[in-house]
Motif scaffolding. Structure first.
Motif, mmCIF file in Angstrom:
data_model
loop_
_atom_site.group_PDB
_atom_site.id
_atom_site.type_symbol
_atom_site.label_atom_id
_atom_site.label_comp_id
_atom_site.label_asym_id
_atom_site.label_seq_id
_atom_site.Cartn_x
_atom_site.Cartn_y
_atom_site.Cartn_z
ATOM 1 N N VAL A 54 0.854 -1.191 0.000
ATOM 2 C CA VAL A 54 0.000 0.000 0.000
ATOM 3 C C VAL A 54 0.885 1.234 0.000
ATOM 4 O O VAL A 54 1.822 1.322 0.788
ATOM 5 C CB VAL A 54 -0.905 0.033 1.261
ATOM 6 N N ILE A 55 0.584 2.160 -0.904
ATOM 7 C CA ILE A 55 1.150 3.506 -0.846
ATOM 8 C C ILE A 55 -0.063 4.413 -0.665
ATOM 9 O O ILE A 55 -0.949 4.466 -1.519
ATOM 10 C CB ILE A 55 1.927 3.893 -2.126
ATOM 11 N N ASP A 56 -0.117 5.082 0.475
ATOM 12 C CA ASP A 56 -1.272 5.908 0.810
ATOM 13 C C ASP A 56 -1.331 7.156 -0.051
ATOM 14 O O ASP A 56 -0.297 7.671 -0.489
ATOM 15 C CB ASP A 56 -1.213 6.332 2.281
ATOM 16 N N SER A 57 -2.546 7.653 -0.253
ATOM 17 C CA SER A 57 -2.696 8.927 -0.947
ATOM 18 C C SER A 57 -2.129 10.029 -0.057
ATOM 19 O O SER A 57 -2.120 9.914 1.167
ATOM 20 C CB SER A 57 -4.170 9.196 -1.267
ATOM 21 N N ILE A 58 -1.666 11.085 -0.678
ATOM 22 C CA ILE A 58 -1.016 12.155 0.078
ATOM 23 C C ILE A 58 -1.985 12.795 1.060
ATOM 24 O O ILE A 58 -1.579 13.231 2.139
ATOM 25 C CB ILE A 58 -0.364 13.204 -0.860
ATOM 26 N N ASP A 59 -3.279 12.811 0.764
ATOM 27 C CA ASP A 59 -4.221 13.415 1.701
ATOM 28 C C ASP A 59 -4.412 12.579 2.960
ATOM 29 O O ASP A 59 -4.915 13.064 3.966
ATOM 30 C CB ASP A 59 -5.562 13.732 1.040
ATOM 31 N N GLU A 60 -3.967 11.304 2.940
ATOM 32 C CA GLU A 60 -4.046 10.448 4.125
ATOM 33 C C GLU A 60 -2.767 10.471 4.968
ATOM 34 O O GLU A 60 -2.788 10.083 6.130
ATOM 35 C CB GLU A 60 -4.297 8.994 3.702
ATOM 36 N N VAL A 61 -1.668 10.923 4.399
ATOM 37 C CA VAL A 61 -0.364 10.810 5.049
ATOM 38 C C VAL A 61 -0.300 11.573 6.379
ATOM 39 O O VAL A 61 0.155 11.027 7.381
ATOM 40 C CB VAL A 61 0.763 11.234 4.085
ATOM 41 N N ILE A 62 -0.755 12.806 6.409
ATOM 42 C CA ILE A 62 -0.705 13.573 7.667
ATOM 43 C C ILE A 62 -1.566 12.901 8.723
ATOM 44 O O ILE A 62 -1.141 12.716 9.868
ATOM 45 C CB ILE A 62 -1.118 15.046 7.461
ATOM 46 N N HIS A 63 -2.770 12.518 8.359
ATOM 47 C CA HIS A 63 -3.682 11.869 9.311
ATOM 48 C C HIS A 63 -3.079 10.593 9.884
ATOM 49 O O HIS A 63 -3.093 10.379 11.102
ATOM 50 C CB HIS A 63 -5.023 11.578 8.650
ATOM 51 N N ILE A 64 -2.544 9.733 9.038
ATOM 52 C CA ILE A 64 -1.970 8.462 9.497
ATOM 53 C C ILE A 64 -0.799 8.706 10.440
ATOM 54 O O ILE A 64 -0.685 8.071 11.484
ATOM 55 C CB ILE A 64 -1.537 7.596 8.294
ATOM 56 N N ASN A 65 0.072 9.638 10.082
ATOM 57 C CA ASN A 65 1.232 9.939 10.927
ATOM 58 C C ASN A 65 0.817 10.525 12.267
ATOM 59 O O ASN A 65 1.369 10.162 13.298
ATOM 60 C CB ASN A 65 2.190 10.867 10.188
ATOM 61 N N ASN A 66 -0.159 11.418 12.262
ATOM 62 C CA ASN A 66 -0.625 12.014 13.514
ATOM 63 C C ASN A 66 -1.327 10.982 14.391
ATOM 64 O O ASN A 66 -1.113 10.950 15.602
ATOM 65 C CB ASN A 66 -1.556 13.188 13.243
ATOM 66 N N ALA A 67 -2.160 10.144 13.796
ATOM 67 C CA ALA A 67 -2.900 9.146 14.563
ATOM 68 C C ALA A 67 -1.971 8.149 15.245
ATOM 69 O O ALA A 67 -2.249 7.682 16.345
ATOM 70 C CB ALA A 67 -3.891 8.411 13.656
ATOM 71 N N GLY A 68 -0.861 7.825 14.598
ATOM 72 C CA GLY A 68 0.085 6.858 15.168
ATOM 73 C C GLY A 68 1.192 7.476 15.992
ATOM 74 O O GLY A 68 2.078 6.764 16.462
ATOM 75 N N TYR A 69 1.186 8.798 16.156
ATOM 76 C CA TYR A 69 2.228 9.504 16.906
ATOM 77 C C TYR A 69 3.624 9.129 16.396
ATOM 78 O O TYR A 69 4.565 8.991 17.168
ATOM 79 C CB TYR A 69 2.123 9.222 18.405
ATOM 80 N N PHE A 70 3.742 8.966 15.092
ATOM 81 C CA PHE A 70 5.006 8.501 14.520
ATOM 82 C C PHE A 70 6.152 9.472 14.740
ATOM 83 O O PHE A 70 7.265 9.058 15.028
ATOM 84 C CB PHE A 70 4.843 8.163 13.038
ATOM 85 N N GLN A 71 5.910 10.786 14.615
ATOM 86 C CA GLN A 71 7.011 11.736 14.790
ATOM 87 C C GLN A 71 7.469 11.794 16.243
ATOM 88 O O GLN A 71 8.621 12.104 16.510
ATOM 89 C CB GLN A 71 6.608 13.132 14.304
ATOM 90 N N THR A 72 6.589 11.466 17.184
ATOM 91 C CA THR A 72 6.977 11.419 18.595
ATOM 92 C C THR A 72 7.838 10.193 18.864
ATOM 93 O O THR A 72 8.887 10.279 19.501
ATOM 94 C CB THR A 72 5.722 11.375 19.496
ATOM 95 N N ARG A 73 7.404 9.045 18.368
ATOM 96 C CA ARG A 73 8.143 7.796 18.603
ATOM 97 C C ARG A 73 9.361 7.676 17.709
ATOM 98 O O ARG A 73 10.352 7.055 18.086
ATOM 99 C CB ARG A 73 7.228 6.587 18.380
ATOM 100 N N PHE A 74 9.273 8.234 16.514
ATOM 101 C CA PHE A 74 10.339 8.099 15.512
ATOM 102 C C PHE A 74 10.644 9.465 14.905
ATOM 103 O O PHE A 74 10.199 9.763 13.793
ATOM 104 C CB PHE A 74 9.913 7.129 14.407
ATOM 105 N N PRO A 75 11.392 10.324 15.604
ATOM 106 C CA PRO A 75 11.714 11.635 15.034
ATOM 107 C C PRO A 75 12.377 11.469 13.663
ATOM 108 O O PRO A 75 13.283 10.661 13.490
ATOM 109 C CB PRO A 75 12.698 12.226 16.053
ATOM 110 N N GLY A 76 11.867 12.214 12.688
ATOM 111 C CA GLY A 76 12.389 12.108 11.322
ATOM 112 C C GLY A 76 11.654 11.113 10.463
ATOM 113 O O GLY A 76 12.006 10.915 9.304
ATOM 114 N N ALA A 77 10.607 10.476 10.987
ATOM 115 C CA ALA A 77 9.844 9.474 10.238
ATOM 116 C C ALA A 77 8.639 10.102 9.557
ATOM 117 O O ALA A 77 8.002 10.993 10.107
ATOM 118 C CB ALA A 77 9.357 8.370 11.174
ATOM 119 N N VAL A 78 8.340 9.616 8.355
ATOM 120 C CA VAL A 78 7.081 9.935 7.689
ATOM 121 C C VAL A 78 6.571 8.652 7.048
ATOM 122 O O VAL A 78 7.183 8.113 6.124
ATOM 123 C CB VAL A 78 7.231 11.043 6.622
#
Length: 134
Positions: A54-78
């Motif tokens: 799966v490659i997510d649509s760009i309009d989903e990318v911010i939502h997915i990253n925010n929902a999973g707290y990815f930047q908090t757990r993985f600084p520099g991750a997208v």
């Protein structure tokens, strides 16, 4: 490759891509930018690897990253996609150019990252034969 794709509306993805880059403070690699601008997204079971990509649509990318707290757990991750389940395909922007790694939904930090490819183009080229590197 014969992937199921969603074709974006003209210029909508370019604006959303610029918004996502500002949001994350990154500049996505050209091959990803091209994919988002021309294909939009994809979701497909890939043979002969036998893995789902799966490659997510760009309009989903911010939502997915925010929902999973990815930047908090993985600084520099997208996160840009995954296996449709627990594994997330993620750009590692701690390095330049960023590589693609796989992160499990329950991972606590970068030590769990598994290198997948040096670029989206390389991932698309190798994925039918190798699938996910676990």
């Amino acid at each position: 490759m014969d992937y199921d794709v969603v074709v974006p509306a003209e210029n909508a993805n370019d604006d959303q891509l610029a918004h996502a880059e500002r949001h994350f403070g990154v500049q996505f690699p050209m091959d990803y930018r091209h994919f988002v601008s021309t294909e939009g997204s994809m979701s497909r079971f890939v043979e002969p690897a036998g893995d789902y990509l799966v490659i997510d649509s760009i309009d989903e990318v911010i939502h997915i990253n925010n929902a999973g707290y990815f930047q908090t757990r993985f600084p520099g991750a997208v996160v840009i996609g995954g296996d449709g389940s627990r594994e997330f395909l993620t750009y590692d922007f701690r390095q330049d150019p960023p590589s693609l790694v796989l992160l499990d939904v329950g991972a606590e930090d970068w030590s769990s990252a598994v290198h997948q490819a040096s670029s989206l183009t390389a991932l698309f080229e190798q994925f039918p034969e190798t699938g996910w590197q676990l």
